[in-house]
Scaffold this motif. Structure first.
Motif, PDB file in Angstrom:
ATOM      1  N   LEU A 119      -6.366   9.071 -12.829  1.00 24.51           N
ATOM      2  CA  LEU A 119      -4.956   8.711 -12.722  1.00 24.51           C
ATOM      3  C   LEU A 119      -4.744   7.298 -13.256  1.00 24.51           C
ATOM      4  O   LEU A 119      -5.455   6.369 -12.872  1.00 24.51           O
ATOM      5  CB  LEU A 119      -4.479   8.803 -11.267  1.00 24.51           C
ATOM      6  N   ARG A 120      -3.733   7.129 -14.115  1.00 21.52           N
ATOM      7  CA  ARG A 120      -3.565   5.872 -14.838  1.00 21.52           C
ATOM      8  C   ARG A 120      -3.421   4.668 -13.901  1.00 21.52           C
ATOM      9  O   ARG A 120      -4.082   3.641 -14.080  1.00 21.52           O
ATOM     10  CB  ARG A 120      -2.326   5.961 -15.750  1.00 21.52           C
ATOM     11  N   HIS A 121      -2.543   4.783 -12.902  1.00 18.94           N
ATOM     12  CA  HIS A 121      -2.321   3.609 -12.049  1.00 18.94           C
ATOM     13  C   HIS A 121      -3.521   3.310 -11.159  1.00 18.94           C
ATOM     14  O   HIS A 121      -3.731   2.170 -10.749  1.00 18.94           O
ATOM     15  CB  HIS A 121      -1.053   3.787 -11.212  1.00 18.94           C
ATOM     16  N   LEU A 122      -4.341   4.344 -10.869  1.00 17.88           N
ATOM     17  CA  LEU A 122      -5.535   4.105 -10.059  1.00 17.88           C
ATOM     18  C   LEU A 122      -6.703   3.604 -10.898  1.00 17.88           C
ATOM     19  O   LEU A 122      -7.438   2.699 -10.474  1.00 17.88           O
ATOM     20  CB  LEU A 122      -5.935   5.385  -9.325  1.00 17.88           C
TER      21      LEU A 122
ATOM     22  N   ARG B 263      -6.540   1.878 -13.547  1.00 18.79           N
ATOM     23  CA  ARG B 263      -6.284   0.480 -13.908  1.00 18.79           C
ATOM     24  C   ARG B 263      -6.737  -0.451 -12.778  1.00 18.79           C
ATOM     25  O   ARG B 263      -7.364  -1.479 -13.015  1.00 18.79           O
ATOM     26  CB  ARG B 263      -4.801   0.272 -14.199  1.00 18.79           C
ATOM     27  N   ARG B 264      -6.419  -0.077 -11.542  1.00 23.26           N
ATOM     28  CA  ARG B 264      -6.864  -0.883 -10.396  1.00 23.26           C
ATOM     29  C   ARG B 264      -8.388  -0.886 -10.288  1.00 23.26           C
ATOM     30  O   ARG B 264      -9.005  -1.925 -10.025  1.00 23.26           O
ATOM     31  CB  ARG B 264      -6.254  -0.335  -9.104  1.00 23.26           C
TER      32      ARG B 264
ATOM     33  N   PHE C 171      -5.659  -1.434  -3.842  1.00 22.97           N
ATOM     34  CA  PHE C 171      -5.662   0.030  -3.814  1.00 22.97           C
ATOM     35  C   PHE C 171      -4.693   0.574  -2.770  1.00 22.97           C
ATOM     36  O   PHE C 171      -4.496  -0.038  -1.717  1.00 22.97           O
ATOM     37  CB  PHE C 171      -7.068   0.555  -3.505  1.00 22.97           C
ATOM     38  N   PRO C 172      -4.088   1.742  -3.031  1.00 24.77           N
ATOM     39  CA  PRO C 172      -3.231   2.380  -2.020  1.00 24.77           C
ATOM     40  C   PRO C 172      -4.057   2.891  -0.848  1.00 24.77           C
ATOM     41  O   PRO C 172      -5.281   3.046  -0.965  1.00 24.77           O
ATOM     42  CB  PRO C 172      -2.568   3.530  -2.794  1.00 24.77           C
ATOM     43  N   PRO C 173      -3.405   3.175   0.297  1.00 19.33           N
ATOM     44  CA  PRO C 173      -4.141   3.479   1.536  1.00 19.33           C
ATOM     45  C   PRO C 173      -5.131   4.620   1.422  1.00 19.33           C
ATOM     46  O   PRO C 173      -6.247   4.515   1.936  1.00 19.33           O
ATOM     47  CB  PRO C 173      -3.017   3.822   2.532  1.00 19.33           C
TER      48      PRO C 173
ATOM     49  N   GLY D 265       1.971   0.290 -10.855  1.00 20.85           N
ATOM     50  CA  GLY D 265       2.503   1.624 -11.070  1.00 20.85           C
ATOM     51  C   GLY D 265       2.146   2.536  -9.911  1.00 20.85           C
ATOM     52  O   GLY D 265       1.655   2.116  -8.872  1.00 20.85           O
ATOM     53  N   GLY D 266       2.371   3.826 -10.095  1.00 15.57           N
ATOM     54  CA  GLY D 266       2.243   4.768  -8.990  1.00 15.57           C
ATOM     55  C   GLY D 266       3.616   4.957  -8.374  1.00 15.57           C
ATOM     56  O   GLY D 266       4.507   4.116  -8.508  1.00 15.57           O
ATOM     57  N   ASN D 267       3.855   6.055  -7.751  1.00 15.62           N
ATOM     58  CA  ASN D 267       5.166   6.381  -7.180  1.00 15.62           C
ATOM     59  C   ASN D 267       6.265   6.327  -8.245  1.00 15.62           C
ATOM     60  O   ASN D 267       7.424   6.080  -7.935  1.00 15.62           O
ATOM     61  CB  ASN D 267       5.556   5.409  -6.050  1.00 15.62           C
ATOM     62  N   GLN D 268       5.903   6.541  -9.514  1.00 16.53           N
ATOM     63  CA  GLN D 268       6.882   6.368 -10.573  1.00 16.53           C
ATOM     64  C   GLN D 268       7.389   7.687 -11.136  1.00 16.53           C
ATOM     65  O   GLN D 268       8.405   7.711 -11.814  1.00 16.53           O
ATOM     66  CB  GLN D 268       6.294   5.507 -11.708  1.00 16.53           C
ATOM     67  N   GLY D 269       6.653   8.766 -10.906  1.00  9.04           N
ATOM     68  CA  GLY D 269       7.169  10.059 -11.318  1.00  9.04           C
ATOM     69  C   GLY D 269       8.391  10.426 -10.473  1.00  9.04           C
ATOM     70  O   GLY D 269       8.569   9.922  -9.373  1.00  9.04           O
TER      71      GLY D 269
END
Length: 550
Positions: free
Chosen positions: A295-298, A300-301, A432-434, A505-509
């Motif tokens: 996943l792109r946003h993950l 990248r992190r 990172f997200p939870p 990013g993330g949560n963008q769709g």
């Protein structure tokens, strides 16, 4: 470049006070928990530093003559710790998720005590190597979970300072280990009559802080974010109130808890949507590991977190720590003062130069510190390498050049300490997200230990084969660090953990946006534009009403 200076980021302000020293002083309970947890970092630094003094003691050489006379075997003795640490860091992600950050600290200390006891009581080489590997696994677990735990306890304005305590503790452990080695070498004298306590005691003493941390784990609070993740919301609220030193009715507590809850619900609902046919937690965990890479946003992190670990090692810091005496001898210094200059002074510099970051990183920001440190490290490595190239065959007649090289090695260490030495622990623990935070951190810290292992193996060969080119090699990575941070690393200062999607990013769709908006509306979280802040301080969210709606 994305940067945020206000913890609210367009929403209601949830800061609890100033950053830096004033903020730490006003949060004594939080600071005490962070300081105590950082004993895990002290164990890391101590065990990393103590072995260099143990290997050169006369009694150790008599007990293990093959190990004392074989540099290659000594290299593997040092390196086996890093292999164990890489394993420990990687496996601790699921453990920290399943049993909590708190109990994974306890488990790591139990393992550490076993490994340390085997080392201190070793009577043959297999015991030494097995003990080193077991101790390394525990250190890897601690180096992964301590920064993660501290970041989840911290408010945005103190997160950098509190996670930096990990590096301060590591530096303290290295410093303490040298002086203990220095003192115990005189037990029974330094010659053939030297007692085995000269090397067994330093290895055994590391059990004392480990035992203290293990016992104290029962008094550490759970991470409020982990509690929310396992549906223990009331406990999460109570922990937040104790950590922030404000009553439950304070609007900031309610807002922070609701933000954590919103992020947790989003992760749970997204997981259910993405993996509807997954059977069991193991299958879901494996898919989440896969998401970190695809996943792109993950990814990248993950790239930023792992690249920090990779470059941190290839700027040469552990090459200096492991092989400092060799380096100082190679630049013309000799005599009994070499170990003192190389190890004792290095430990003191590491410790003292970490303190400014603890006090000011949440004011200065991660990027500025990295850029300044990278530039200064580059200059230092360039000067040392050039002096080595010019004077390598005539140090005896140019003692001043040798001392200048030594001074710039210390300058390099000082700039490493306050910059990437701290930031490489901070950023992975916060970006990172939870749902994948512990997994992402475990991969990043495992990368640190893998590159640590590589550097430990190649440095003596490089010093022998390319001599001054070794410093130019590490210089190249200092320059890469500067360029990479300048153009590709965002600022995370003051950004709540739950709002890192604003940067990465993330949560963008469309589906994700609808879901997070619906969750926030469901919980009654209002933006700063929707509600005047002064009115909010009186009654912005009726928590009881929120619970009734659910």
């Amino acid at each position: 470049m994305v940067a945020h200076d206000n913890p609210s980021i367009g929403r209601l302000d949830i800061s609890y006070g100033p950053s830096g020293l004033k903020g730490l002083v006003k949060s004594p309970y939080l600071l005490s928990q962070a300081l105590f947890s950082s004993i895990g970092g002290l164990l890391y630094g101590y065990d990393q530093g103590v072995i260099s003094g143990v290997i050169v003691t006369t009694s150790f050489g008599k007990e293990f003559p093959k190990l004392a006379s074989d540099p290659g075997l000594q290299g593997w003795m040092v390196s086996v710790l890093t292999l164990g640490a890489m394993f420990g860091a990687f496996v601790n992600g699921p453990i920290a998720d399943r049993f909590s950050r708190r109990w994974s600290i306890l488990y790591a200390n139990i393992i550490f005590l076993i490994g340390s006891a085997i080392q201190a009581g070793a009577v043959n080489l297999p015991m030494i190597f097995i003990g080193r590997f077991i101790t390394g696994a525990a250190i890897g677990m601690l180096s992964m979970v301590i920064p993660l735990y501290l970041s989840e306890l911290s408010p945005p304005e103190l997160r950098g300072s509190l996670v930096s305590l990990q590096q301060l503790a590591i530096a303290g452990g290295i410093m303490v280990s040298f002086w203990i080695d220095y003192g115990t070498q005189y037990i029974g004298g330094t010659g053939d009559g030297q007692s085995q306590a000269a090397w067994r005691l330093p290895l055994a003493l590391q059990c004392v802080p480990s035992l203290l941390l293990a016992c104290g784990t029962f008094m550490l609070p759970y991470s409020p974010r982990w509690l929310m993740k396992v549906d223990r919301e009331d406990e999460a609220r109570d922990v937040l109130c104790r950590l922030r030193r404000v009553p439950e009715s304070d609007y900031r507590i309610r807002l922070e808890l609701l933000e954590i809850k919103a992020a947790t619900i989003f992760e749970q609902e997204s997981r259910a949507t993405k993996y509807p046919n997954s059977k069991g937690k193991l299958q879901v965990a494996m898919r989440e590991y896969k998401d970190l890479f695809v996943l792109r946003h993950l990814n990248r992190r993950l790239f930023i977190a792992c690249m920090l670990q990779f470059i941190q090692q290839f700027t040469g810091i552990n090459a200096v720590i492991y092989y400092a005496p060799t380096m100082f001898q190679s630049i013309g210094l000799s005599g009994n003062s070499v170990n003192l200059l190389a190890t004792g002074v290095v430990g003191i510099i590491l410790f003292l130069c970490t303190i400014p970051t603890v006090l000011f990183i949440d004011r200065w920001g991660r990027r500025k510190i990295l850029l300044l440190g990278a530039a200064a490290m580059s200059i230092s490595q360039l000067i040392v390498g050039t002096l080595y190239a010019v004077y390598r065959n005539r140090w005896e007649t140019n003692v001043g050049a040798g001392w200048a090289a030594a001074i710039f090695i210390w300058v390099y260490i000082a700039n490493f300490s306050y910059s990437i030495g701290c930031v490489n622990w901070i950023m992975p623990s916060e970006i990172f997200p939870p749902g994948v935070r512990s997994k992402g951190v475990s991969i990043a810290i495992a990368t640190n230990w893998l590159t640590n292992f590589i550097v430990a193996l190649i440095t003596p060969r490089m010093l022998q084969s390319i001599t001054f080119g070794t410093f130019y090699f590490f210089l190249a990575f200092c320059v890469i660090l500067f360029v990479w941070v300048m153009f590709f690393v965002p600022e995370t200062k003051g950004v709540p953990i739950e709002e890192m999607d604003k940067i990465f990013g993330g949560n963008q769709g469309q589906a994700d946006m609808r879901r997070i908006t619906e969750i926030r509306n469901r919980l009654g979280i209002l933006s700063a534009e929707e509600m005047d802040l002064d009115k909010t301080k009186e009654a912005d969210v009726d928590y009881a009403t929120v619970e009734e709606q659910e």
